[in-house]
Design a protein around this motif. Structure first.
Motif, short mmCIF file in Angstrom:
data_model
loop_
_atom_site.label_atom_id
_atom_site.label_comp_id
_atom_site.label_asym_id
_atom_site.label_seq_id
_atom_site.Cartn_x
_atom_site.Cartn_y
_atom_site.Cartn_z
N GLY A 28 -22.64 -61.81 -37.22
CA GLY A 28 -22.59 -62.40 -35.88
C GLY A 28 -23.84 -62.04 -35.09
O GLY A 28 -24.86 -61.65 -35.66
N GLU A 29 -23.72 -62.17 -33.78
CA GLU A 29 -24.91 -61.98 -32.92
C GLU A 29 -24.99 -60.55 -32.37
O GLU A 29 -25.89 -59.79 -32.73
CB GLU A 29 -24.83 -63.00 -31.79
CG GLU A 29 -26.02 -62.99 -30.88
CD GLU A 29 -25.94 -64.10 -29.84
OE1 GLU A 29 -25.62 -65.25 -30.22
OE2 GLU A 29 -26.18 -63.83 -28.66
N ALA A 30 -24.05 -60.20 -31.54
CA ALA A 30 -24.07 -58.88 -30.91
C ALA A 30 -22.69 -58.61 -30.34
O ALA A 30 -21.94 -59.54 -30.04
CB ALA A 30 -25.10 -58.85 -29.79
N PRO A 31 -22.35 -57.34 -30.16
CA PRO A 31 -21.04 -57.04 -29.56
C PRO A 31 -20.95 -57.62 -28.15
O PRO A 31 -21.95 -57.67 -27.42
CB PRO A 31 -21.04 -55.50 -29.48
CG PRO A 31 -22.10 -55.03 -30.42
CD PRO A 31 -23.13 -56.13 -30.48
N GLY A 32 -19.76 -58.08 -27.80
CA GLY A 32 -19.48 -58.48 -26.43
C GLY A 32 -18.74 -57.34 -25.72
O GLY A 32 -18.74 -56.20 -26.19
N GLU A 51 -15.84 -55.68 -27.79
CA GLU A 51 -16.37 -54.95 -28.95
C GLU A 51 -17.04 -53.66 -28.50
O GLU A 51 -16.91 -52.61 -29.13
CB GLU A 51 -17.37 -55.83 -29.71
CG GLU A 51 -16.75 -57.03 -30.41
CD GLU A 51 -16.36 -58.17 -29.48
OE1 GLU A 51 -16.93 -58.24 -28.35
OE2 GLU A 51 -15.51 -58.99 -29.86
N PRO A 96 -16.47 -54.94 -34.36
CA PRO A 96 -16.92 -56.31 -34.14
C PRO A 96 -15.77 -57.31 -34.05
O PRO A 96 -14.73 -57.12 -34.68
CB PRO A 96 -17.80 -56.61 -35.36
CG PRO A 96 -17.43 -55.62 -36.39
CD PRO A 96 -16.81 -54.45 -35.69
N PHE A 97 -15.98 -58.34 -33.28
CA PHE A 97 -15.06 -59.49 -33.21
C PHE A 97 -13.61 -59.08 -32.95
O PHE A 97 -12.71 -59.40 -33.74
CB PHE A 97 -15.18 -60.35 -34.49
CG PHE A 97 -16.44 -61.17 -34.50
CD1 PHE A 97 -16.52 -62.36 -33.80
CD2 PHE A 97 -17.57 -60.73 -35.17
CE1 PHE A 97 -17.70 -63.10 -33.77
CE2 PHE A 97 -18.76 -61.46 -35.15
CZ PHE A 97 -18.81 -62.64 -34.45
N ASN A 112 -23.12 -57.44 -37.14
CA ASN A 112 -23.86 -58.25 -36.18
C ASN A 112 -25.36 -58.01 -36.31
O ASN A 112 -25.79 -56.99 -36.85
CB ASN A 112 -23.44 -57.86 -34.75
CG ASN A 112 -22.09 -58.43 -34.35
OD1 ASN A 112 -21.86 -59.63 -34.47
ND2 ASN A 112 -21.20 -57.57 -33.91
N HIS A 143 -20.99 -70.34 -34.31
CA HIS A 143 -20.38 -69.08 -33.85
C HIS A 143 -19.00 -69.42 -33.30
O HIS A 143 -18.85 -70.39 -32.54
CB HIS A 143 -21.26 -68.47 -32.75
CG HIS A 143 -20.89 -67.06 -32.45
ND1 HIS A 143 -19.69 -66.71 -31.88
CD2 HIS A 143 -21.55 -65.89 -32.69
CE1 HIS A 143 -19.64 -65.39 -31.76
NE2 HIS A 143 -20.75 -64.87 -32.24
N1 URA Z 1 -19.74 -62.12 -30.84
C1 URA Z 1 -20.54 -61.63 -31.82
O1 URA Z 1 -21.52 -62.24 -32.20
N2 URA Z 1 -20.19 -60.48 -32.37
C2 URA Z 1 -19.11 -59.78 -32.02
O2 URA Z 1 -18.87 -58.72 -32.58
C3 URA Z 1 -18.31 -60.32 -30.99
C4 URA Z 1 -18.65 -61.49 -30.42
#
Ligand code: URA
Length: 192
Positions: free
Chosen positions: A41-45, A48, A54-55, A81, A155
């Protein structure tokens, strides 16, 4: 480095980039150490960042549904991520952050050694495939990077804002099921 645990220890309480100062938890990654499928994925929100996993927010709930649609649970796969720390306000990752953090993602990929890498959205796709192609054009097409089969998809968070992407995601997961089966048949000895 031989294990994900050793890698996590090496990353430690990371302050290699400024995100170390604003995060709550570093989000290393989760799942099977020898998974056939790895999601990037991209990055923690926000969720997270609070949980260190993650997610786990709304996008994660959809990811769980998508996995279930092909008979998988998140414990069957590995999830990581591009960035391990949340960018403030969920802004896009910056080049310095990507450059600082992705050597650790590369190590995770080497250690998990999946057959298939599923890239979620533009940032992960551009990094893994070294492409400038946008996700809308490239999604749902089977790609290759080194010895890895790569499937770029939307995504899941994008489908929360644009319902039409939901069906596309489910269709791309059906393709993922087929891609995994093909990869398993072509090279059965990798992960018996
Ligand atoms: N979106 C992401 O790309 N990664 C996460 O861990 C949560 C949301």
């Amino acid at each position: 480095m031989d294990t994900l645990k050793e890698l996590a220890a090496q990353i430690g309480d990371c302050h290699r980039c400024p995100l170390g100062d604003t995060r709550t938890h570093l989000v290393f990654g989760v799942g099977r150490e020898d998974a056939d499928i790895m999601f990037v994925g991209e990055a923690p929100g926000r969720n997270e960042d609070l949980k260190g996993e993650p997610f786990v927010g709304a996008a994660g709930k959809l990811l769980d549904e998508l996995l279930a649609s092909i008979g998988l649970h998140r414990s069957d796969v590995y999830i990581a991520n591009i960035l391990k720390c949340r960018p403030p306000g969920n802004r896009n990752p910056e080049p310095l952050e990507i450059d600082t953090c992705t050597p650790f993602l590369r190590e995770q990929v080497r250690l998990v050694s999946p057959r298939v890498i599923v890239t979620l959205g533009n940032f992960a796709t551009r990094f893994v495939l070294k492409t400038t192609e946008g996700i809308t054009r490239i999604r749902g097409t089977v790609q290759h990077a080194g010895r890895f089969t790569v499937l770029p998809i939307f995504h899941p968070a994008a489908a929360l804002y644009d319902g039409s992407k939901r069906d596309v995601l489910f269709a791309d997961f059906a393709l993922l099921g087929e891609v995994c089966e093909t990869a398993r048949t072509a090279n059965p000895e990798v992960h018996p």
